[in-house]
Design an enzyme around this catalytic site. Structure first.
Site, PDB file in Angstrom:
ATOM      1  N   GLU A  29      -0.629   1.539 -10.712  1.00 53.35           N
ATOM      2  CA  GLU A  29      -0.169   0.376 -11.475  1.00 53.35           C
ATOM      3  C   GLU A  29       1.286   0.552 -11.914  1.00 53.35           C
ATOM      4  O   GLU A  29       2.038  -0.422 -11.986  1.00 53.35           O
ATOM      5  CB  GLU A  29      -1.083   0.107 -12.676  1.00 53.35           C
ATOM      6  N   HIS A  48       3.381  -0.660  -9.136  1.00 54.38           N
ATOM      7  CA  HIS A  48       3.538  -2.123  -9.213  1.00 54.38           C
ATOM      8  C   HIS A  48       4.549  -2.472 -10.315  1.00 54.38           C
ATOM      9  O   HIS A  48       5.405  -3.337 -10.146  1.00 54.38           O
ATOM     10  CB  HIS A  48       2.206  -2.794  -9.569  1.00 54.38           C
TER      11      HIS A  48
HETATM   12 ZN    ZN Z   1      -2.410  -2.599  -6.226  1.00 50.21          ZN
END
Ligand code: ZN
Length: 503
Positions: free
Chosen positions: A268, A271
């Site tokens: 994450e 991201h």
């Molecule tokens: Zn992902």
């Protein structure tokens, strides 16, 4: 009105629309983190109101008129310049939203709500029959969506285009086919060695508070800015970019599952680094938006797998892990730990799969959903087709549909054309990483010293700051000099697992 005036008017409207949608993102984040259960009904009304307002604004006739005026205008923007990209992408979005009749959007939303409920029960009872009629209805409506959106390609292409603009099923069949031809034998060879790491190392006692501190430190080390983002806990980890200066990521902790929270955090954070790296000078316009789901996933997978599961990363982090978790790791060597986090083992459930077998799960789903959309496979035949293909690729027989075709939420939610973006993420990540290594030299030497800035800077310049300037297929060629292919990913997987398994 001059082209320039029309452009400024259009951008002003679009920025307001993005503001409105970012309000929805805050509500969505709150809903999945701290909202009490009792707030669900009211939250649904809030979402519906915002979605309605956003739809009205995004599809307003004035937007269409401004776009036409600019496109037919007295001056033209240089191709790939920020205004040209913004106009192109706003046109894309406007067409996509105005092409779908409201009645179809509503019927689709209703059908997927019912289908998701039916799917949950069907999965719990492993009874495909409960889901089947709902899936048939969702598929029927999704094919209508495809027909409405189609611009020349196949029906599946139209669905894929919602998540991965510019990609085609024809190209995916080529690349995924080549990948499967080499990956399935590699996995089989690994299984045949009979070698296994001591995976119990990872299920020892890892106190949650220490896992949190360790995860935050690692996310910060790779460059996630906690002044402009935060990390919270949820059942299903996610990342949401609320706006410039505010990127939220989440993970899930289990005292006896170190890898789950740690690699979830790195994923994450990957991201999040993309969202934090978007160009703030262009906020609220497509020039400061991610290219596609596949490119977004390439960033998360790069930090989670290519960097985070590498030996060099743990040269730097293992001594710190040992300090933090002495009871779990005092008697563990760095090599044993590294083998444990790279355990390849064919298994039924996609979300629990390792880096190598994961792609086989996706290739199977792509083949089936493409056949469903093109009318070559009936919903009733999905369980049989699933199991047959699964046995071929994994040499395992799913014990029931809960461990087979009922495991993922996507199809019930009408997210057909979405699965390929996961493997595209891995393929893109491999090509980017190979190019970064070529440009930056000894990446492993840098990681071993805890230096992640050079790689992040490289990604910032070539990918994050570019926004939607290039569609994914063009971006990959621009950055790596090569079109999408399977070669870099296979090279990476062989380099990683060859030495560990002696294959
Ligand atoms: Zn992902």
């Amino acid at each position: 009105m001059s082209t320039q005036r029309a452009y400024e008017d259009l951008i002003g409207r679009w920025k307001e629309l993005q503001l409105l949608e970012s309000c929805g993102a805050v509500l969505g984040w709150d809903e999945r983190t701290y909202m009490p259960r009792g707030g669900a009904a009211h939250r649904a009304e809030q979402h519906a109101l915002l979605a309605g307002l956003a739809h009205e604004r995004a599809t307003a006739t004035e937007v269409g008129e401004l776009l036409s005026r600019i496109e037919e205008g007295d001056r033209h923007f240089t191709p790939d310049s920020a205004p040209a990209v913004n106009v192109r992408e706003i046109r894309r979005e406007y067409d996509r939203r105005t092409k779908l009749p409201r009645s179809l959007v509503e019927a689709h939303a209703k059908a997927t709500t019912l289908a998701e409920q039916a799917w949950q029960e069907a999965r719990e009872k492993s009874a495909f029959g409960l889901f089947r009629p709902h899936f048939e209805e969702v598929l029927r409506l999704t094919r209508e969506v495809a027909e409405a959106l189609k611009t020349g390609g196949s029906a599946y292409d139209a669905l894929l285009d919602r998540f991965e603009p510019g990609e085609t099923s024809r190209n995916l069949k080529r690349v995924f086919g080549a990948l499967r031809d080499e990956l399935a034998p590699l996995v089989a060879a690994i299984v045949d060695t009979g070698r296994e790491p001591d995976a119990s190392i990872l299920t020892r006692d890892y106190p949650v508070a220490k896992q949190t501190a360790f995860g935050v430190a690692a996310a910060a080390a790779i460059g996630f800015d906690f002044e402009r983002g935060r990390l919270d806990e949820t059942v299903h980890p996610f990342c949401t970019g609320i706006g410039p200066g505010d990127t939220r990521i989440t993970t899930r902790y289990d005292r006896n599952r170190f890898a789950q929270a740690f690699f979830g955090t790195l994923h994450e954070a990957g991201h999040g680094l993309y969202d934090q790296g978007l160009d703030s000078a262009h906020s609220g316009t497509p020039m400061a938006d991610a290219v596609s789901l596949g490119i977004h996933e390439s960033q998360s997978r790069m930090w989670e797998n290519f960097v985070g599961r590498g030996r060099a990363f743990w040269t730097h982090f293992f001594p710190k892990a040992r300090d933090e978790f002495p009871a779990a790791l005092a008697d563990v060597s760095p090599d044993a730990f590294h083998f444990a986090i790279n355990h390849v083992r064919p298994s039924f459930i996609r979300v629990e799969a390792d880096e190598a077998t994961y792609n086989l799960h996706i290739l199977l789903r792509f083949a089936l959903e493409e056949a469903l959309v093109e009318g070559d496979l009936a919903v009733a035949d999905v369980p049989g087709a699933w199991n047959e293909r699964f046995e071929k690729d994994f040499s395992l027989k799913p014990p029931d549909d809960a461990h087979g075709c009922l495991q993922d939420v996507h199809w019930s939610a009408g997210l057909i054309g979405y699965f390929p973006t996961y493997t595209l993420g891995n393929l893109y990540a491999a090509q980017f990483f190979e190019s970064a290594r070529g440009d930056l030299g000894d990446l492993d030497g840098q990681f071993a010293k805890g230096e992640f800035g050079p790689l992040l800077g490289w990604l910032r310049d070539r990918i994050h700051l570019q926004g939607k300037r290039y569609p994914a297929p063009e971006l990959v060629e621009a950055v790596t000099g090569k079109p999408l292919g399977h070669r870099a990913l296979m090279t990476h997987l062989k380099a990683r697992f060859g030495p560990l398994y002696g294959v």
